[in-house]
Design a protein around this motif. Structure first.
Motif, PDB file in Angstrom:
ATOM      1  N   ALA A 146       0.761  -1.152  -0.123  1.00  0.00           N
ATOM      2  CA  ALA A 146      -0.091  -0.140   0.116  1.00  0.00           C
ATOM      3  C   ALA A 146       0.851   1.326   0.053  1.00  0.00           C
ATOM      4  N   SER A 147       2.002   1.044   0.501  1.00  0.00           N
ATOM      5  CA  SER A 147       2.854   2.192   0.519  1.00  0.00           C
ATOM      6  C   SER A 147       3.346   2.757  -0.803  1.00  0.00           C
ATOM      7  N   LYS A 148       3.064   1.975  -1.926  1.00  0.00           N
ATOM      8  CA  LYS A 148       3.640   2.555  -3.151  1.00  0.00           C
ATOM      9  C   LYS A 148       2.314   3.168  -3.874  1.00  0.00           C
ATOM     10  N   LEU A 149       1.241   3.221  -3.507  1.00  0.00           N
ATOM     11  CA  LEU A 149      -0.144   3.761  -3.843  1.00  0.00           C
ATOM     12  C   LEU A 149       0.341   5.586  -3.777  1.00  0.00           C
ATOM     13  N   LYS A 150      -0.174   5.992  -4.908  1.00  0.00           N
ATOM     14  CA  LYS A 150      -0.297   7.244  -5.013  1.00  0.00           C
ATOM     15  C   LYS A 150      -1.776   7.828  -4.659  1.00  0.00           C
ATOM     16  N   ASN A 151      -1.797   8.904  -4.271  1.00  0.00           N
ATOM     17  CA  ASN A 151      -3.329   9.542  -3.954  1.00  0.00           C
ATOM     18  C   ASN A 151      -4.058   9.230  -5.308  1.00  0.00           C
ATOM     19  N   GLY A 152      -5.443   8.758  -5.061  1.00  0.00           N
ATOM     20  CA  GLY A 152      -6.224   8.310  -6.239  1.00  0.00           C
ATOM     21  C   GLY A 152      -5.820   7.010  -7.022  1.00  0.00           C
ATOM     22  N   GLN A 153      -5.180   6.307  -6.309  1.00  0.00           N
ATOM     23  CA  GLN A 153      -4.858   4.957  -6.846  1.00  0.00           C
ATOM     24  C   GLN A 153      -5.095   3.846  -5.941  1.00  0.00           C
ATOM     25  N   ALA A 154      -5.746   2.925  -6.540  1.00  0.00           N
ATOM     26  CA  ALA A 154      -6.344   1.545  -5.844  1.00  0.00           C
ATOM     27  C   ALA A 154      -5.348   0.368  -6.200  1.00  0.00           C
ATOM     28  N   GLN A 155      -5.485  -0.592  -5.496  1.00  0.00           N
ATOM     29  CA  GLN A 155      -4.882  -2.031  -5.885  1.00  0.00           C
ATOM     30  C   GLN A 155      -5.650  -3.077  -5.176  1.00  0.00           C
ATOM     31  N   TYR A 156      -5.248  -4.264  -5.912  1.00  0.00           N
ATOM     32  CA  TYR A 156      -5.806  -5.383  -5.463  1.00  0.00           C
ATOM     33  C   TYR A 156      -5.141  -6.130  -4.426  1.00  0.00           C
ATOM     34  N   SER A 157      -5.428  -6.640  -3.141  1.00  0.00           N
ATOM     35  CA  SER A 157      -4.857  -7.010  -2.124  1.00  0.00           C
ATOM     36  C   SER A 157      -5.463  -8.293  -1.422  1.00  0.00           C
ATOM     37  N   GLY A 158      -4.867  -8.814  -0.401  1.00  0.00           N
ATOM     38  CA  GLY A 158      -5.588  -9.980   0.435  1.00  0.00           C
ATOM     39  C   GLY A 158      -5.405  -9.673   1.800  1.00  0.00           C
ATOM     40  N   LEU A 159      -6.427  -9.920   2.608  1.00  0.00           N
ATOM     41  CA  LEU A 159      -6.069 -10.021   4.018  1.00  0.00           C
ATOM     42  C   LEU A 159      -5.952 -11.430   4.332  1.00  0.00           C
ATOM     43  N   LEU A 160      -4.948 -11.774   5.155  1.00  0.00           N
ATOM     44  CA  LEU A 160      -4.858 -13.058   5.467  1.00  0.00           C
ATOM     45  C   LEU A 160      -4.744 -13.273   7.037  1.00  0.00           C
ATOM     46  N   TRP A 207      -0.122 -18.195  -3.009  1.00  0.00           N
ATOM     47  CA  TRP A 207       0.749 -18.762  -3.947  1.00  0.00           C
ATOM     48  C   TRP A 207      -0.060 -19.887  -4.426  1.00  0.00           C
ATOM     49  N   GLU A 208      -1.018 -20.604  -3.847  1.00  0.00           N
ATOM     50  CA  GLU A 208      -1.899 -21.715  -4.451  1.00  0.00           C
ATOM     51  C   GLU A 208      -2.672 -21.416  -5.005  1.00  0.00           C
ATOM     52  N   ALA A 209      -3.445 -20.016  -5.050  1.00  0.00           N
ATOM     53  CA  ALA A 209      -4.366 -19.413  -5.846  1.00  0.00           C
ATOM     54  C   ALA A 209      -4.111 -18.470  -7.174  1.00  0.00           C
ATOM     55  N   ASP A 210      -2.778 -18.737  -7.388  1.00  0.00           N
ATOM     56  CA  ASP A 210      -2.005 -18.058  -8.484  1.00  0.00           C
ATOM     57  C   ASP A 210      -1.930 -16.432  -8.385  1.00  0.00           C
ATOM     58  N   LEU A 211      -2.074 -15.872  -7.047  1.00  0.00           N
ATOM     59  CA  LEU A 211      -2.242 -14.736  -6.545  1.00  0.00           C
ATOM     60  C   LEU A 211      -0.768 -14.196  -5.842  1.00  0.00           C
ATOM     61  N   GLY A 212       0.108 -14.995  -6.230  1.00  0.00           N
ATOM     62  CA  GLY A 212       1.564 -14.269  -5.777  1.00  0.00           C
ATOM     63  C   GLY A 212       1.854 -13.057  -6.182  1.00  0.00           C
ATOM     64  N   TRP A 213       1.155 -12.411  -7.218  1.00  0.00           N
ATOM     65  CA  TRP A 213       1.571 -11.115  -7.532  1.00  0.00           C
ATOM     66  C   TRP A 213       1.151 -10.029  -6.593  1.00  0.00           C
ATOM     67  N   ILE A 214       0.226 -10.410  -5.840  1.00  0.00           N
ATOM     68  CA  ILE A 214      -0.467  -9.458  -4.932  1.00  0.00           C
ATOM     69  C   ILE A 214       0.445  -9.540  -3.497  1.00  0.00           C
ATOM     70  N   VAL A 215       1.319 -10.515  -3.523  1.00  0.00           N
ATOM     71  CA  VAL A 215       2.120 -10.580  -2.003  1.00  0.00           C
ATOM     72  C   VAL A 215       3.393  -9.883  -2.477  1.00  0.00           C
ATOM     73  N   LYS A 216       3.801  -8.958  -1.466  1.00  0.00           N
ATOM     74  CA  LYS A 216       4.978  -8.177  -1.600  1.00  0.00           C
ATOM     75  C   LYS A 216       6.082  -8.501  -0.201  1.00  0.00           C
ATOM     76  N   LEU A 217       6.581  -9.589  -0.411  1.00  0.00           N
ATOM     77  CA  LEU A 217       7.339 -10.235   0.648  1.00  0.00           C
ATOM     78  C   LEU A 217       8.372  -9.203   1.474  1.00  0.00           C
ATOM     79  N   ASP A 218       8.878  -8.335   0.279  1.00  0.00           N
ATOM     80  CA  ASP A 218       9.853  -7.389   0.677  1.00  0.00           C
ATOM     81  C   ASP A 218       9.432  -6.003   1.224  1.00  0.00           C
ATOM     82  N   LYS A 219       8.283  -5.978   1.533  1.00  0.00           N
ATOM     83  CA  LYS A 219       7.388  -4.679   1.985  1.00  0.00           C
ATOM     84  C   LYS A 219       7.711  -4.667   3.502  1.00  0.00           C
ATOM     85  N   GLY A 220       8.150  -5.622   4.341  1.00  0.00           N
ATOM     86  CA  GLY A 220       8.398  -5.738   5.761  1.00  0.00           C
ATOM     87  C   GLY A 220       7.243  -6.686   6.190  1.00  0.00           C
ATOM     88  N   ASP A 221       7.358  -6.399   7.607  1.00  0.00           N
ATOM     89  CA  ASP A 221       6.305  -7.830   8.118  1.00  0.00           C
ATOM     90  C   ASP A 221       4.707  -7.544   7.826  1.00  0.00           C
TER      91      ASP A 221
END
Length: 368
Positions: A80-94, A256-270
């Motif tokens: 979410a830190s990469k979002l600019k004002n007025g931008q949306a992103q697909y993401s997951g709650l885990l 990973w199983e759902a082919d949604l690895g692209w919405i996971v940013k492991l490098d963003k921190g915990d």
């Protein structure tokens, strides 16, 4: 009216659907239109022209305050830190174990204001999950009752909606939004959707929903606009391989199983679930979501078993006709070792194994 129907939740457009003769169904505890003129006709209308959907059953959660971003980053998988004002992103709650609480859309209004669209049947659970993990200087509001949400989808969506707003729509990029007015009332206008087509989702005050719905139909009349229900919404999202909670994703399924690895940013921190995802990635995923096309006569419906070489191997998460492609398709989970494209599988339809073959996804992609 029976007790069951009386207990169902209603959107601000409920009376409109009844007035228009929609066939209504119980969808996650909401009384919702499944179709008006017919699923096939509504599906083709979205692909070829423009249709309007009531998606007011979806939930909205607002996270605000000096540490709003810290909370959003903590509970979501994407950056979410990469979002600019007025931008949306697909993401997951885990959950901590890496399974989905829900899949969501995070909108950044500004540095201290994040607007999250969540699935209808999960909105209370999602709110409680976020609020329970709010150890930050931020407030969390379950804001759904303050919004009606209407989706205008299809190649003529921009021309239809532009008649009703002074906001220039063409400059709004995909997965971006602007706050302005629609039909003279304050509205959040997002270039998002769940159909695989171009289009917009607008958020307005519930009291204005009926008037705006009618004005959208009037504005789109010259383009052949139709109201569309959940039936077409499902065939459209399946063709585009968009996940549906309780089908492709759920508490026992990881990105990973759902082919949604692209919405996971492991490098963003915990973030919640990160440790479990790191561990699963190191150990290797044992099952994967794959697409298939039916070769034999029959439709692979949700929950049907899938056999490979005479042995039970997985299950169908979503399946049905693909009206745009004129074939029967579906998504299923298979062991990773069997999940390559071109594999012959058998879907158990009424006790009989019907031949199918795994194929690339998405099944449909619109021409840009």
């Amino acid at each position: 009216m029976g007790e069951t129907e009386a207990a169902l939740r209603r959107t601000p457009l409920h009376a409109v659907h009844r007035r228009m003769g929609a066939k209504m169904v119980d969808f996650g505890g909401w009384d919702m239109p499944v179709q008006y003129s017919g699923v096939l006709e509504e599906h083709h209308t979205v692909r070829q022209r423009v249709a309007v959907f009531d998606v007011s059953h979806m939930g909205e959660i607002e996270v605000k305050g000096p540490e709003a971003l810290k909370l959003v980053e903590h509970v979501t998988t994407n950056a979410a830190s990469k979002l600019k004002n007025g931008q949306a992103q697909y993401s997951g709650l885990l959950y901590e174990h890496g399974g989905f609480v829900d899949d969501i859309l995070v909108h950044k209004v500004d540095d201290q204001d994040y607007f999250i669209c969540v699935n209808a049947s999960n909105q209370d659970k999602d709110y409680e999950h976020i609020a329970a993990n709010n150890n930050f200087d931020a407030t969390v509001e379950n804001a759904g009752p303050r919004y009606a949400q209407i989706a205008i989808q299809g190649p003529r969506a921009i021309e239809t909606l532009q008649k009703l707003t002074s906001v220039p729509l063409a400059p709004i990029r995909y997965y971006h939004f602007v706050d302005g007015t629609v039909s003279g009332t304050p509205a959040r206008i997002a270039r998002t959707g769940y159909t695989g087509e171009d289009g917009f989702e607008i958020y307005v005050h519930p009291a204005e929903a009926t008037r705006i719905w009618d004005e959208i139909l009037e504005a789109g009349a010259e383009f052949g606009i139709k109201p569309a229900g959940l039936g077409a919404r499902n065939t459209l999202r399946l063709e585009s391989k968009m996940a549906l909670y309780g089908h492709e994703i759920g508490a026992s399924i990881t990105p990973w199983e759902a082919d949604l690895g692209w919405i996971v940013k492991l490098d963003k921190g915990d973030f919640i679930g990160r440790d479990a995802l790191v561990k699963q990635k190191e150990q290797g995923v044992t099952r994967k979501l794959v697409g298939f096309e039916m070769k034999g006569r029959g439709i692979g419906r949700d929950g049907y078993e899938v056999y490979v070489d005479g042995e039970p191997a997985g299950w169908v998460t979503s399946g049905g006709p693909a009206p745009t492609l004129n074939k029967n398709i579906g998504l299923c989970y298979l062991p990773t070792s069997l999940a390559e494209v071109g594999r012959t599988i058998h879907v158990m339809v009424r006790g009989q194994g019907v031949e199918a073959v795994t194929i690339p996804t998405p099944f449909y992609k619109r021409a840009k």
